[in-house]
Scaffold this motif. Structure first.
Motif, PDB file in Angstrom:
ATOM      1  N   LEU A   1      -6.806   2.370   2.771  1.00  0.00           N
ATOM      2  CA  LEU A   1      -7.872   1.465   3.194  1.00  0.00           C
ATOM      3  C   LEU A   1      -8.498   0.702   2.043  1.00  0.00           C
ATOM      4  N   ASN A   2      -7.952   0.861   0.842  1.00  0.00           N
ATOM      5  CA  ASN A   2      -8.529   0.206  -0.326  1.00  0.00           C
ATOM      6  C   ASN A   2      -8.456  -1.305  -0.160  1.00  0.00           C
ATOM      7  N   THR A   3      -9.603  -1.950  -0.284  1.00  0.00           N
ATOM      8  CA  THR A   3      -9.659  -3.404  -0.163  1.00  0.00           C
ATOM      9  C   THR A   3     -10.155  -4.014  -1.456  1.00  0.00           C
ATOM     10  N   ASP A   4      -9.834  -3.403  -2.588  1.00  0.00           N
ATOM     11  CA  ASP A   4     -10.254  -3.897  -3.884  1.00  0.00           C
ATOM     12  C   ASP A   4      -9.552  -5.219  -4.170  1.00  0.00           C
TER      13      ASP A   4
ATOM     14  N   LYS B   1       0.822  -1.211   0.000  1.00  0.00           N
ATOM     15  CA  LYS B   1       0.000   0.000   0.000  1.00  0.00           C
ATOM     16  C   LYS B   1       0.857   1.262   0.000  1.00  0.00           C
ATOM     17  N   SER B   2       1.962   1.242   0.715  1.00  0.00           N
ATOM     18  CA  SER B   2       2.872   2.397   0.706  1.00  0.00           C
ATOM     19  C   SER B   2       3.458   2.609  -0.683  1.00  0.00           C
ATOM     20  N   ALA B   3       3.866   1.544  -1.316  1.00  0.00           N
ATOM     21  CA  ALA B   3       4.413   1.647  -2.670  1.00  0.00           C
ATOM     22  C   ALA B   3       3.347   2.129  -3.649  1.00  0.00           C
ATOM     23  N   ASN B   4       2.133   1.667  -3.479  1.00  0.00           N
ATOM     24  CA  ASN B   4       1.033   2.089  -4.336  1.00  0.00           C
ATOM     25  C   ASN B   4       0.765   3.587  -4.178  1.00  0.00           C
ATOM     26  N   ILE B   5       0.754   4.063  -2.954  1.00  0.00           N
ATOM     27  CA  ILE B   5       0.523   5.489  -2.697  1.00  0.00           C
ATOM     28  C   ILE B   5       1.660   6.320  -3.278  1.00  0.00           C
ATOM     29  N   LEU B   6       2.898   5.915  -3.024  1.00  0.00           N
ATOM     30  CA  LEU B   6       4.048   6.675  -3.533  1.00  0.00           C
ATOM     31  C   LEU B   6       4.098   6.679  -5.055  1.00  0.00           C
ATOM     32  N   SER B   7       3.784   5.556  -5.682  1.00  0.00           N
ATOM     33  CA  SER B   7       3.812   5.529  -7.143  1.00  0.00           C
ATOM     34  C   SER B   7       2.693   6.391  -7.719  1.00  0.00           C
TER      35      SER B   7
END
Length: 123
Positions: free
Chosen positions: A112-115, A33-39
């Motif tokens: 909080l994305n739970t997709d 999730k951290s990597a997803n947010i940063l990207s």
């Protein structure tokens, strides 16, 4: 009595294994999730930078055009600068609604994305 002791040892071993696996899962989920947010923020930053360059050169063109129309080049730059100081004041007044709240909402929803349709999500 020995049978219960053996079963308890197996149960504690399973509990320990489950705990370690759960901790690893939380760790990997957090990293993902951290990597997803940063990207996502990186992509938005690059797009904003390109948009900024576009507007920079567009504004120089508008300033020169207005300056030629008013027969003094610097008048065009003063008009464009005045326009941007008005926009800056509006952003200052409405910064929470225009910047802070959307960025916070983006970070919270990405965290909080739970997709479960995401192919990269850890299962």
């Amino acid at each position: 009595m020995k049978n219960y002791t053996n079963e308890l040892e197996k149960l504690f071993t399973l509990i320990e294994s489950y705990s370690k696996t759960s901790i690893k899962l939380y760790k990997y989920t957090t990293v993902y999730k951290s990597a997803n947010i940063l990207s996502s923020l990186s992509v938005k930053f690059v797009l904003a930078l390109l948009f900024l360059f576009f507007f920079f050169f567009l504004n120089i063109g508008i300033a020169i055009y207005l300056g030629e129309y008013l027969h003094k080049i610097y008048y065009g730059f003063f008009i464009v600068a005045g326009f941007y100081i008005l926009i800056a004041l509006l952003f200052l007044v409405f910064k929470d609604a225009l910047i802070k709240t959307p960025v916070c909402n983006f970070i919270i929803s990405a965290t909080l994305n739970t997709d479960h349709n995401d192919s990269h999500e850890i299962e």
